[in-house]
Motif scaffolding. Structure first.
Motif, PDB file in Angstrom:
ATOM      1  N   GLU A   1      -3.161  -3.318  -7.970  1.00 35.35           N
ATOM      2  CA  GLU A   1      -2.415  -3.729  -6.722  1.00 35.35           C
ATOM      3  C   GLU A   1      -1.433  -4.532  -6.814  1.00 35.35           C
ATOM      4  O   GLU A   1      -1.244  -5.375  -7.708  1.00 35.35           O
TER       5      GLU A   1
ATOM      6  N   THR B   1       1.002  -4.776   3.967  1.00 37.05           N
ATOM      7  CA  THR B   1      -0.019  -5.253   4.971  1.00 37.05           C
ATOM      8  C   THR B   1      -0.655  -6.388   4.468  1.00 37.05           C
ATOM      9  O   THR B   1      -0.558  -6.850   3.434  1.00 37.05           O
TER      10      THR B   1
ATOM     11  N   GLU C   1       0.793  -1.164   0.003  1.00 37.09           N
ATOM     12  CA  GLU C   1      -0.045   0.180   0.109  1.00 37.09           C
ATOM     13  C   GLU C   1       0.860   1.175   0.013  1.00 37.09           C
ATOM     14  O   GLU C   1       1.891   1.370   0.914  1.00 37.09           O
ATOM     15  N   THR C   2       0.482   2.149  -0.884  1.00 38.94           N
ATOM     16  CA  THR C   2       1.357   3.346  -0.884  1.00 38.94           C
ATOM     17  C   THR C   2       0.715   4.519  -0.730  1.00 38.94           C
ATOM     18  O   THR C   2      -0.384   4.764  -1.249  1.00 38.94           O
ATOM     19  N   ALA C   3       1.187   5.177   0.242  1.00 42.52           N
ATOM     20  CA  ALA C   3       0.673   6.577   0.923  1.00 42.52           C
ATOM     21  C   ALA C   3       0.835   7.805  -0.251  1.00 42.52           C
ATOM     22  O   ALA C   3       1.574   7.484  -1.109  1.00 42.52           O
ATOM     23  N   GLN C   4      -0.006   8.719  -0.089  1.00 43.88           N
ATOM     24  CA  GLN C   4       0.117   9.837  -0.892  1.00 43.88           C
ATOM     25  C   GLN C   4       1.456  10.404  -1.011  1.00 43.88           C
ATOM     26  O   GLN C   4       2.026  10.900  -2.133  1.00 43.88           O
ATOM     27  N   ASP C   5       2.235  10.258   0.162  1.00 43.67           N
ATOM     28  CA  ASP C   5       3.773  10.849   0.090  1.00 43.67           C
ATOM     29  C   ASP C   5       4.615   9.955  -0.362  1.00 43.67           C
ATOM     30  O   ASP C   5       5.934  10.216  -0.459  1.00 43.67           O
TER      31      ASP C   5
ATOM     32  N   THR D   1       5.345   6.679   0.534  1.00 44.61           N
ATOM     33  CA  THR D   1       5.933   5.679   1.351  1.00 44.61           C
ATOM     34  C   THR D   1       5.014   4.588   1.305  1.00 44.61           C
ATOM     35  O   THR D   1       3.954   4.406   0.965  1.00 44.61           O
ATOM     36  N   GLU D   2       5.678   3.409   1.772  1.00 43.51           N
ATOM     37  CA  GLU D   2       5.094   1.972   1.331  1.00 43.51           C
ATOM     38  C   GLU D   2       4.898   1.381   2.757  1.00 43.51           C
ATOM     39  O   GLU D   2       5.658   1.494   3.578  1.00 43.51           O
ATOM     40  N   ALA D   3       3.677   0.645   2.780  1.00 43.30           N
ATOM     41  CA  ALA D   3       3.430  -0.186   3.827  1.00 43.30           C
ATOM     42  C   ALA D   3       3.022  -1.679   3.281  1.00 43.30           C
ATOM     43  O   ALA D   3       2.409  -1.617   2.390  1.00 43.30           O
TER      44      ALA D   3
END
Length: 168
Positions: A57, A48, A38-42, A44-46
């Motif tokens: 995806e 999950t 999952e990639t945030a708007q900034d 950065t990746e998480a």
């Protein structure tokens, strides 16, 4: 689509060999896991845990293989398929031990079957006029990945390999 629908072909196609010979069942303890990137708007990746994925995806596969013998294993090759409906991505391939990373695809129309190549992989294409030319292999054509370990896997040591695919 459920992640498990992409897991069954992966587990079925997962191979491990030692100098092109299958390993004894108790010589290596293997584990496969997967997470959704999952990639945030900034940016950065998480990673999950989820049971469902949508087109576009990215799935992050993690393969671990532990040498459960009391001796070093030489010539270890770890291979895994890129299941239908998924495309290898350009990032995410890694290894915890020195290894050569390769992809498998139809690279030469004059040869039967699939061939292995390091990246960037080049394939031969026959133009309508019959001319044979080379072009970079599209990642959509990759059918499998593998790591050929450059060094032995010590007794008790774990080889950790990762790769990523995008859901088509």
């Amino acid at each position: 689509m459920t992640l498990t629908s992409y897991l069954s072909p992966l587990v079925a196609g997962l191979t491990l060999s030692l100098s092109a010979a299958p390993l004894a069942a108790d010589a290596v303890e293997s584990h496969l896991s997967f997470l959704v990137v999952e990639t945030a708007q900034d940016g950065t990746e998480a990673l999950t845990e989820r049971a469902e994925v949508k087109p576009g995806e990215v799935i992050h596969y993690v393969l671990s293989h532990e040498n459960t013998t009391d001796t070093e294993m030489q010539g270890l090759i770890i291979a895994a398929p890129v299941p239908e409906g998924l495309t290898l991505t350009t990032d995410g391939a890694s290894t915890s031990v020195p290894a050569v990373f390769e992809v498998q695809a139809d690279l030469d129309p004059e040869l039967e079957g699939l061939e292995w190549s390091t990246l960037p992989a080049m394939r031969k294409v026959v133009d309508p006029d019959g001319t044979l030319r080379e072009e970079e292999l599209p990642f959509e054509e990759v059918r499998a990945v593998r790591w050929s370990l450059s060094e032995g896997l010590e007794a008790g040591e774990i080889a950790l390999n990762t790769y990523r695919v995008r859901v088509n």
